[in-house]
Scaffold this active site. Structure first.
Site, PDB file in Angstrom:
ATOM      1  N   ARG A  89       0.827  -1.227   0.000  1.00 35.58           N
ATOM      2  CA  ARG A  89       0.000   0.000   0.000  1.00 35.58           C
ATOM      3  C   ARG A  89       0.848   1.259   0.000  1.00 35.58           C
ATOM      4  NH1 ARG A  89      -5.486  -1.013   2.088  1.00 35.58           N
ATOM      5  NH2 ARG A  89      -6.044  -2.814   0.841  1.00 35.58           N
TER       6      ARG A  89
ATOM      7  N   ARG B 231      -3.576   6.429   1.028  1.00 33.17           N
ATOM      8  CA  ARG B 231      -4.100   7.649   1.666  1.00 33.17           C
ATOM      9  C   ARG B 231      -3.156   8.360   2.614  1.00 33.17           C
ATOM     10  NH1 ARG B 231      -9.452   4.643   3.362  1.00 33.17           N
ATOM     11  NH2 ARG B 231      -7.817   3.077   3.456  1.00 33.17           N
TER      12      ARG B 231
ATOM     13  N   ARG C 106      -7.220  11.070  -5.534  1.00 32.73           N
ATOM     14  CA  ARG C 106      -8.363  10.260  -5.080  1.00 32.73           C
ATOM     15  C   ARG C 106      -9.642  11.095  -4.996  1.00 32.73           C
ATOM     16  NH1 ARG C 106     -11.951   7.276  -4.496  1.00 32.73           N
ATOM     17  NH2 ARG C 106     -12.320   5.702  -2.894  1.00 32.73           N
TER      18      ARG C 106
ATOM     19  N   ASP D 224      -6.634  -3.440  -7.410  1.00 32.88           N
ATOM     20  CA  ASP D 224      -7.196  -4.029  -6.190  1.00 32.88           C
ATOM     21  C   ASP D 224      -7.533  -5.494  -6.427  1.00 32.88           C
ATOM     22  OD1 ASP D 224      -8.208  -2.851  -3.420  1.00 32.88           O
ATOM     23  OD2 ASP D 224      -9.505  -4.517  -4.003  1.00 32.88           O
TER      24      ASP D 224
ATOM     25  N   TYR E 273     -14.617 -12.390   0.377  1.00 31.52           N
ATOM     26  CA  TYR E 273     -15.335 -11.132   0.105  1.00 31.52           C
ATOM     27  C   TYR E 273     -16.582 -11.392  -0.731  1.00 31.52           C
ATOM     28  CZ  TYR E 273     -11.453  -8.416   2.000  1.00 31.52           C
ATOM     29  OH  TYR E 273     -10.513  -7.875   2.843  1.00 31.52           O
TER      30      TYR E 273
HETATM   31  O1  CP3 Z   1       0.210   0.320  -3.208  1.00 33.87           O
HETATM   32  C1  CP3 Z   1      -0.213  -0.846  -3.289  1.00 33.87           C
HETATM   33  O2  CP3 Z   1       0.022  -1.720  -2.424  1.00 33.87           O
HETATM   34  C2  CP3 Z   1      -0.964  -1.273  -4.544  1.00 33.87           C
HETATM   35  C3  CP3 Z   1      -2.360  -1.193  -4.528  1.00 33.87           C
HETATM   36  C4  CP3 Z   1      -3.232  -2.106  -3.693  1.00 33.87           C
HETATM   37  C5  CP3 Z   1      -4.502  -1.687  -3.226  1.00 33.87           C
HETATM   38  N1  CP3 Z   1      -5.139  -2.768  -2.697  1.00 33.87           N
HETATM   39  C6  CP3 Z   1      -5.035  -0.328  -3.345  1.00 33.87           C
HETATM   40  C7  CP3 Z   1      -6.098   0.094  -2.426  1.00 33.87           C
HETATM   41  C8  CP3 Z   1      -3.094  -3.465  -3.346  1.00 33.87           C
HETATM   42  C9  CP3 Z   1      -1.896  -4.388  -3.535  1.00 33.87           C
HETATM   43  C10 CP3 Z   1      -4.318  -3.861  -2.732  1.00 33.87           C
HETATM   44  C11 CP3 Z   1      -4.585  -5.249  -2.275  1.00 33.87           C
HETATM   45  C12 CP3 Z   1      -5.795  -5.525  -1.499  1.00 33.87           C
HETATM   46  N2  CP3 Z   1      -7.045  -4.982  -1.631  1.00 33.87           N
HETATM   47  C13 CP3 Z   1      -5.869  -6.524  -0.503  1.00 33.87           C
HETATM   48  C14 CP3 Z   1      -4.733  -7.437  -0.108  1.00 33.87           C
HETATM   49  C15 CP3 Z   1      -3.794  -6.792   0.826  1.00 33.87           C
HETATM   50  C16 CP3 Z   1      -4.365  -6.529   2.167  1.00 33.87           C
HETATM   51  O3  CP3 Z   1      -4.502  -5.335   2.500  1.00 33.87           O
HETATM   52  O4  CP3 Z   1      -4.649  -7.497   2.895  1.00 33.87           O
HETATM   53  C17 CP3 Z   1      -7.181  -6.527   0.013  1.00 33.87           C
HETATM   54  C18 CP3 Z   1      -7.716  -7.405   1.120  1.00 33.87           C
HETATM   55  C19 CP3 Z   1      -7.924  -5.557  -0.724  1.00 33.87           C
HETATM   56  C20 CP3 Z   1      -9.371  -5.236  -0.606  1.00 33.87           C
HETATM   57  C21 CP3 Z   1      -9.547  -3.847  -0.205  1.00 33.87           C
HETATM   58  N3  CP3 Z   1      -9.312  -2.764  -1.028  1.00 33.87           N
HETATM   59  C22 CP3 Z   1      -9.971  -3.351   1.048  1.00 33.87           C
HETATM   60  C23 CP3 Z   1     -10.309  -4.237   2.255  1.00 33.87           C
HETATM   61  C24 CP3 Z   1      -9.987  -1.964   0.953  1.00 33.87           C
HETATM   62  C25 CP3 Z   1     -10.480  -0.981   1.968  1.00 33.87           C
HETATM   63  C26 CP3 Z   1      -9.471  -0.788   3.041  1.00 33.87           C
HETATM   64  C27 CP3 Z   1      -9.394   0.632   3.464  1.00 33.87           C
HETATM   65  O5  CP3 Z   1      -8.356   0.942   4.049  1.00 33.87           O
HETATM   66  O6  CP3 Z   1     -10.340   1.405   3.236  1.00 33.87           O
HETATM   67  C28 CP3 Z   1      -9.527  -1.611  -0.339  1.00 33.87           C
HETATM   68  C29 CP3 Z   1      -9.380  -0.239  -0.877  1.00 33.87           C
HETATM   69  C30 CP3 Z   1      -8.033   0.151  -1.333  1.00 33.87           C
HETATM   70  N4  CP3 Z   1      -7.254  -0.582  -2.159  1.00 33.87           N
HETATM   71  C31 CP3 Z   1      -7.372   1.381  -1.027  1.00 33.87           C
HETATM   72  C32 CP3 Z   1      -6.154   1.351  -1.725  1.00 33.87           C
HETATM   73  C33 CP3 Z   1      -5.118   2.428  -1.774  1.00 33.87           C
HETATM   74  C34 CP3 Z   1      -7.916   2.501  -0.161  1.00 33.87           C
HETATM   75  C35 CP3 Z   1      -9.153   3.067  -0.786  1.00 33.87           C
HETATM   76  C36 CP3 Z   1      -9.186   4.538  -0.989  1.00 33.87           C
HETATM   77  O7  CP3 Z   1      -8.220   5.171  -1.417  1.00 33.87           O
HETATM   78  O8  CP3 Z   1     -10.269   5.075  -0.759  1.00 33.87           O
END
Ligand code: CP3
Length: 343
Positions: A26, A30, A39, A76, A151
């Protein structure tokens, strides 16, 4: 495979480097003001991930700011259910939501064409291959079938994956069908990412925690092995990193039986145990507690040093044990890099 000068690729090929390569899960997200700015202009998160211009920009932001050794494409793990036909959206402040569907309906979703529908992610990778600095390795990724299925079945993130675990025991035929379809769509998608320029592939099994051995074998190891075998049979030589977060002692079987090339460790896994029990020659990535990065100061210095000392004798990639939290001060990442790189 031709020899590379890129630090991450050298380590994943088995070399031990005095200063390990570093990137953070990540790293685009944010906690960065420049990410929040992009964003704010994207109302729909899935559309954001499928917008090559915006996705390329936010992927590059942490590279410009910190000079990480690797860049992970902004996307994602929930793009796969989206591409297979289940609606996915993000509720502000609450995380992902997916349309509720019966297991039989989910198991009937076809993997065919899903990878093609995610071609915008491949377009982002093509752009990144041209834009990244010479030493920076490009990483593509996908969620592992079990994690994505949790999910799909729960319709959201959940505390203990109760519905998914119950379904795995009560309807094994349908569950195994869903996992096999997800494995096939995911393999196609990873192959397409490698062809578009991803030099490393990572499989996120974020919910490997809390599974008894027979279930771990059925829902984690078997579908992951199916992906790895399909990707390798297609002639893809990009090393594959597996991340079975929370798997505890099952890490050993995961490392030995899935066919992955390198293993990412979470911060809950005991370091000394892992040093002894993970396969000697296998490159390891991890495992700084993301809360230590938030805390900063002496805790950050000593924990970073502990991990460098513990993993220093083998091929090692510095990373967190899970993604960066949005409340981490960006300057703590500068401090972390200074400790690792000794500058
Ligand atoms: O920079 C990176 O790592 C690359 C991008 C990336 C994202 N998601 C962007 C993202 C990667 C590799 C993921 C993987 C991901 N997504 C996982 C596996 C890793 C982990 O965290 O366990 C999972 C379970 C998801 C599903 C997911 N996507 C969730 C549960 C959420 C919400 C979490 C939150 O903090 O709100 C997301 C959204 C998400 N994916 C964000 C980002 C930057 C935040 C959303 C936003 O900017 O509003």
């Amino acid at each position: 495979m031709t020899q590379s000068h890129k630090p991450l690729l050298r380590v994943l090929a088995g070399e031990t480097l005095a200063t390990p390569p570093v990137w953070l899960m990540r790293q685009a997200g944010r906690y960065l003001p420049e990410y929040r700015e992009v964003r704010a202009k994207q109302s729909d998160f899935i559309a954001f991930c499928l917008n090559p211009e915006a996705a390329t920009e936010v992927t590059l932001q942490p590279i410009r700011r910190y000079g990480f050794d690797a860049s992970i494409v902004f996307a994602d793990i929930l793009l796969i259910p989206h591409a297979m036909g289940q609606k996915v959206w993000f509720e502000k402040g609450e995380g992902p939501r997916l349309t509720q569907m019966e297991l039989a309906k989910l198991a009937a979703l076809s993997p065919d064409g899903a990878a093609e529908r995610l071609d915008p992610v491949c377009e982002t990778l093509r752009r990144l291959s041209k834009a990244l600095p010479g030493d920076c390795t490009l990483i593509g990724f996908a969620g592992a079938p079990w994690t994505v299925a949790t999910y799909m079945i729960e319709g959201a993130g959940s505390k203990d994956r109760w519905k998914a675990r119950t379904a795995a025991w009560s309807e094994p035929g349908l569950m195994d069908q869903l996992l096999a379809n997800l494995a096939d769509a995911t393999a196609d998608y990873l192959i397409a990412q490698a062809k578009a320029g991803a030099e490393v592939l990572k499989i996120f099994e974020s919910w490997a925690e809390g599974l008894p051995a027979p279930l771990f074998e059925r829902v984690v190891i078997r579908p992951t092995r199916r992906i790895v075998e399909t990707v390798k049979a297609a002639g893809i030589t990009a090393p594959i990193i597996g991340f079975p977060k929370g798997a505890g002692p099952h890490y050993v079987r995961y490392a030995a039986e899935t066919g992955i090339d390198a293993i990412a460790t979470d911060h809950g896994l005991d370091t000394d145990w892992a040093v002894t029990n993970l396969p000697r020659g296998m490159p390891v990535q991890g495992q700084l507690d993301p809360a230590v990065l938030k805390a900063g100061g002496e805790a950050l210095r000593s924990e970073t040093q502990r991990l460098l000392d513990a993993w220093g004798g083998r091929p090692y990639v510095f990373n967190l044990g899970h993604g960066i939290n949005p409340d981490v001060p960006p300057e703590h990442v500068d401090a972390l890099l200074a400790y690792i790189r000794g500058s």
